[in-house]
Design a protein around this motif. Structure first.
Motif, PDB file in Angstrom:
ATOM      1  N   GLY A  60      -0.320  -3.079   3.695  1.00 11.21           N
ATOM      2  CA  GLY A  60      -1.402  -3.931   2.971  1.00 11.21           C
ATOM      3  C   GLY A  60      -0.908  -4.361   1.911  1.00 11.21           C
ATOM      4  N   PHE A  95      -6.855   2.358   2.440  1.00 12.39           N
ATOM      5  CA  PHE A  95      -6.721   3.069   1.346  1.00 12.39           C
ATOM      6  C   PHE A  95      -7.181   2.601   0.049  1.00 12.39           C
ATOM      7  CE2 PHE A  95      -3.814   4.230  -2.131  1.00 12.39           C
ATOM      8  CZ  PHE A  95      -3.804   5.757  -2.150  1.00 12.39           C
ATOM      9  N   ALA A 104      -0.133   4.131   1.086  1.00 18.03           N
ATOM     10  CA  ALA A 104      -0.328   5.086   2.139  1.00 18.03           C
ATOM     11  C   ALA A 104       0.540   4.540   3.393  1.00 18.03           C
ATOM     12  CB  ALA A 104      -1.734   5.172   2.386  1.00 18.03           C
ATOM     13  N   CYS A 105       0.260   3.283   3.470  1.00 18.40           N
ATOM     14  CA  CYS A 105       0.890   2.841   4.598  1.00 18.40           C
ATOM     15  C   CYS A 105       1.983   1.942   4.679  1.00 18.40           C
ATOM     16  CB  CYS A 105      -0.287   1.976   5.607  1.00 18.40           C
ATOM     17  SG  CYS A 105      -0.842   0.542   5.269  1.00 18.40           S
ATOM     18  N   CYS A 158       0.971  -1.248  -0.077  1.00 16.00           N
ATOM     19  CA  CYS A 158      -0.102   0.103  -0.064  1.00 16.00           C
ATOM     20  C   CYS A 158       1.007   1.183  -0.155  1.00 16.00           C
ATOM     21  CB  CYS A 158      -0.870   0.122   1.299  1.00 16.00           C
ATOM     22  SG  CYS A 158      -1.741   1.460   1.331  1.00 16.00           S
ATOM     23  N   CYS A 177      -6.658  -1.100   0.885  1.00 12.87           N
ATOM     24  CA  CYS A 177      -5.585  -1.801   1.806  1.00 12.87           C
ATOM     25  C   CYS A 177      -6.217  -2.459   2.922  1.00 12.87           C
ATOM     26  CB  CYS A 177      -4.749  -0.701   2.353  1.00 12.87           C
ATOM     27  SG  CYS A 177      -3.622  -1.047   3.677  1.00 12.87           S
ATOM     28  N   CYS A 188      -5.208  -0.122   6.477  1.00 14.36           N
ATOM     29  CA  CYS A 188      -5.523   1.412   6.353  1.00 14.36           C
ATOM     30  C   CYS A 188      -6.798   1.906   5.645  1.00 14.36           C
ATOM     31  CB  CYS A 188      -4.107   2.410   6.082  1.00 14.36           C
ATOM     32  SG  CYS A 188      -3.812   2.441   4.558  1.00 14.36           S
TER      33      CYS A 188
HETATM   34 ZN    ZN Z   1      -2.486   0.993   3.889  1.00 13.21          ZN
END
Ligand code: ZN
Length: 147
Positions: A31, A49, A27-28, A25, A44, A47
């Motif tokens: 995932g 996303f 974003a984080c 992922c 995700c 998170c």
């Molecule tokens: Zn994520």
């Protein structure tokens, strides 16, 4: 959820490339982008996303795939032919096989890199893909435009 939005706004270029290259992922970094060989997760697991994008969004990943394939095969040819003295007849079967197989193998990574780099360069669009909002590039059907 604000922590996740902070992750997107603080995303560095090496993080974006690293998460894209490891199919995580953007974003984080937690995932997985794919479940199975070719199926992308919708969001995700860590998170939420959203990975799902409007039709045509991932067309840009073909540029990454083509560019990496062309660069790799060109460098390989130059090194093998001019550096090690391999004849063109010897190189042809291997090069053709590489050019046909590599883009298929690299397909997932190209998509993942495209998504990660898009999140890096378009922070607003990326933060819109956080949970609770619509897919990037779509409009709320309940919103009435007033003029
Ligand atoms: Zn994520």
């Amino acid at each position: 959820m604000s922590e996740d939005i902070d992750d997107i706004s603080n995303l560095t270029f090496p993080q974006a490339v690293g998460r894209g290259g490891t199919l995580r992922c953007p974003a984080c970094g937690g995932g997985k982008l794919f479940h199975g060989l070719l199926r992308m997760s919708k969001a995700c697991s860590a998170c939420e996303f959203r990975f799902e994008r409007p039709p045509g969004y991932f067309l840009g990943s073909t540029y990454i795939n083509y560019g990496i394939t062309a660069a790799t095969s060109t460098v390989s040819y130059v090194v093998l032919h001019f550096g090690l003295g391999c004849a063109n007849g010897q190189l042809l079967p291997g090069m053709v096989t590489f050019i046909l197989i590599f883009p298929l193998v690299f397909f997932r990574f190209a998509r993942s890199l495209w998504l990660s780099l898009d999140c890096y360069f378009d922070r607003v669009g990326a933060s819109e893909a956080m949970s609770g909002s619509r897919p990037a590039g779509t409009r709320d059907p309940d919103t009435v435009e007033r003029r």
